[in-house]
Design a protein around this motif. Structure first.
Motif, PDB file in Angstrom:
ATOM      1  N   GLU A 160      -8.496   3.238  -1.104  1.00 22.65           N
ATOM      2  CA  GLU A 160      -8.022   2.254  -2.076  1.00 22.65           C
ATOM      3  C   GLU A 160      -7.174   1.153  -1.453  1.00 22.65           C
ATOM      4  O   GLU A 160      -6.673   0.286  -2.147  1.00 22.65           O
ATOM      5  CB  GLU A 160      -7.172   2.960  -3.147  1.00 22.65           C
ATOM      6  CG  GLU A 160      -7.909   4.010  -3.957  1.00 22.65           C
ATOM      7  CD  GLU A 160      -6.982   4.695  -4.943  1.00 22.65           C
ATOM      8  OE1 GLU A 160      -5.882   5.122  -4.528  1.00 22.65           O
ATOM      9  OE2 GLU A 160      -7.342   4.779  -6.127  1.00 22.65           O
ATOM     10  N   TYR A 161      -6.984   1.180  -0.156  1.00 23.30           N
ATOM     11  CA  TYR A 161      -6.113   0.212   0.507  1.00 23.30           C
ATOM     12  C   TYR A 161      -6.438  -1.218   0.099  1.00 23.30           C
ATOM     13  O   TYR A 161      -7.608  -1.614   0.029  1.00 23.30           O
ATOM     14  CB  TYR A 161      -6.270   0.305   2.023  1.00 23.30           C
ATOM     15  CG  TYR A 161      -5.347   1.300   2.697  1.00 23.30           C
ATOM     16  CD1 TYR A 161      -4.329   1.941   2.006  1.00 23.30           C
ATOM     17  CD2 TYR A 161      -5.499   1.584   4.052  1.00 23.30           C
ATOM     18  CE1 TYR A 161      -3.509   2.852   2.635  1.00 23.30           C
ATOM     19  CE2 TYR A 161      -4.684   2.501   4.698  1.00 23.30           C
ATOM     20  CZ  TYR A 161      -3.681   3.131   3.968  1.00 23.30           C
ATOM     21  OH  TYR A 161      -2.867   4.025   4.593  1.00 23.30           O
ATOM     22  N   ASN A 193       0.828  -1.211   0.000  1.00 24.28           N
ATOM     23  CA  ASN A 193       0.000   0.000   0.000  1.00 24.28           C
ATOM     24  C   ASN A 193       0.859   1.257   0.000  1.00 24.28           C
ATOM     25  O   ASN A 193       0.502   2.267  -0.620  1.00 24.28           O
ATOM     26  CB  ASN A 193      -0.938  -0.004   1.207  1.00 24.28           C
ATOM     27  CG  ASN A 193      -2.139  -0.915   1.017  1.00 24.28           C
ATOM     28  OD1 ASN A 193      -2.732  -0.948  -0.053  1.00 24.28           O
ATOM     29  ND2 ASN A 193      -2.486  -1.671   2.047  1.00 24.28           N
ATOM     30  N   LYS A 234      -1.341   3.942  -2.059  1.00 23.38           N
ATOM     31  CA  LYS A 234      -2.786   3.785  -1.879  1.00 23.38           C
ATOM     32  C   LYS A 234      -3.268   4.597  -0.681  1.00 23.38           C
ATOM     33  O   LYS A 234      -2.648   4.568   0.386  1.00 23.38           O
ATOM     34  CB  LYS A 234      -3.131   2.309  -1.658  1.00 23.38           C
ATOM     35  CG  LYS A 234      -2.786   1.399  -2.832  1.00 23.38           C
ATOM     36  CD  LYS A 234      -3.622   1.728  -4.055  1.00 23.38           C
ATOM     37  CE  LYS A 234      -3.331   0.782  -5.204  1.00 23.38           C
ATOM     38  NZ  LYS A 234      -4.128   1.108  -6.410  1.00 23.38           N
ATOM     39  N   ASP A 235      -4.356   5.318  -0.869  1.00 23.79           N
ATOM     40  CA  ASP A 235      -4.925   6.035   0.259  1.00 23.79           C
ATOM     41  C   ASP A 235      -5.948   5.131   0.966  1.00 23.79           C
ATOM     42  O   ASP A 235      -6.151   3.982   0.568  1.00 23.79           O
ATOM     43  CB  ASP A 235      -5.555   7.356  -0.173  1.00 23.79           C
ATOM     44  CG  ASP A 235      -6.685   7.169  -1.185  1.00 23.79           C
ATOM     45  OD1 ASP A 235      -7.306   6.083  -1.206  1.00 23.79           O
ATOM     46  OD2 ASP A 235      -6.945   8.111  -1.974  1.00 23.79           O
TER      47      ASP A 235
END
Length: 303
Positions: A39-40, A30, A35-36
């Motif tokens: 969106e993890y 991640n 990825k925030d």
């Protein structure tokens, strides 16, 4: 343990390739994939690739972790310790296999999922790039528009990594700092305070090193890598010595040949000069000594 190599394939795979510590793998992925929270990746399934060879001419200098993420994304993590100039070609090859193998599950192209290759390198590879993290996609060479998001290849070059601000460290930087081996125990403790995953990694490292069997296996792999470099250095030195000897031999042969040719040429000049003094014409001398008329004329003017 001083100079502990966290890129050692046995250690790396136990750290990030074990389902019991998949939270660490997800933290690493991640972070690297930026990825925030929306969106993890939340889960990961490791694919069994227990085919490690005993010699360093295969995967001992390279580790792969293959896994499926919770949204179907395919990921392959490669660790390369020894310099390898065809890293791009090899990464693309592994990516293509990872992508195409999805069709074994379904023959429908629309069901193909994104495939991501991540290469963690212990050497400088991308000579024209300054950043430690570079990402490659499939783009239009004119508009730079992306053809598809299904291909994504990452290169993480540890020698280029520098931690700029310990107080504002990102998780991706924390992982690179950990694997780089360039930071002290105290600095890692500071990083661990802001990055829980690194704290857990350090704790696992301590447990790993206290296990005599694991540590012995680690040391055997490290010895294999040292032996590889030693052999390569010896072969290089031997090759250089042989090259110098061969070059000297060839040089002497070429020098002798050039000397003989020069001697023959000077003898022709002397003969032509003598014939000019005897009054022979330029055309006759040219044919007799096999020199051009222009050269004979030049000798005549010097006479």
């Amino acid at each position: 343990m001083e100079n502990f190599n966290r890129l050692n394939d046995l250690y790396f795979k136990k750290l990030l390739g074990d389902k019991n510590r998949k939270n660490l793998t997800l933290s690493f992925l991640n972070a690297i994939l930026n990825k925030d929270e929306r969106e993890y990746f939340t889960d990961i399934t490791f694919l069994d690739k227990d085919n490690e060879p005993l010699t360093l001419d295969g995967k001992l200098s390279k580790l792969d972790i293959r896994a499926d993420l919770n949204d179907g994304t395919q990921v392959d993590i490669e660790v390369q310790v020894c310099p390898f100039k065809f890293m791009a070609e090899r990464s693309l090859y592994y990516w293509s296999k990872m992508y195409s193998e999805q069709l074994e599950k379904s023959a429908e192209y629309k069901k193909l999922k994104k495939a991501i290759a991540i290469n963690l390198l212990a050497f400088d590879y991308l000579e024209d790039e300054q950043d430690w993290h570079n990402i490659y996609n499939l783009l239009n060479v004119k508009s730079h528009n992306k053809l598809t998001d299904h291909i994504e290849i990452h290169f993480l070059e540890l020698p280029k990594f520098t931690l700029k601000d310990m107080r504002k460290i990102r998780t991706s930087e924390a992982w690179l700092a950990y694997f780089s081996g360039r930071y002290t125990k105290k600095e890692l403790e500071e990083i661990a305070m802001t990055t829980p995953a690194i704290k857990e990694a350090v704790e696992f490292e301590n447990t790993f090193l206290q296990d005599k069997i694991e540590r012995r296996a680690y040391e055997q792999r490290e010895k294999a890598i040292r032996d590889y470099y030693s052999y390569m250095s010896a072969y290089k030195e031997e090759g250089l010595e042989q090259g110098l000897k061969q070059g000297l031999k060839q040089g002497l042969q070429q020098g002798l040949q050039q000397g003989l040719q020069q001697g023959k040429l000077e003898e022709k000049f002397r003969t032509a000069t003598n014939l000019l003094k005897m009054g022979f014409d330029i055309e006759t001398i040219s044919k007799a000594v096999e020199l051009s008329r222009e050269k004979i004329q030049e000798l005549s003017e010097k006479k």
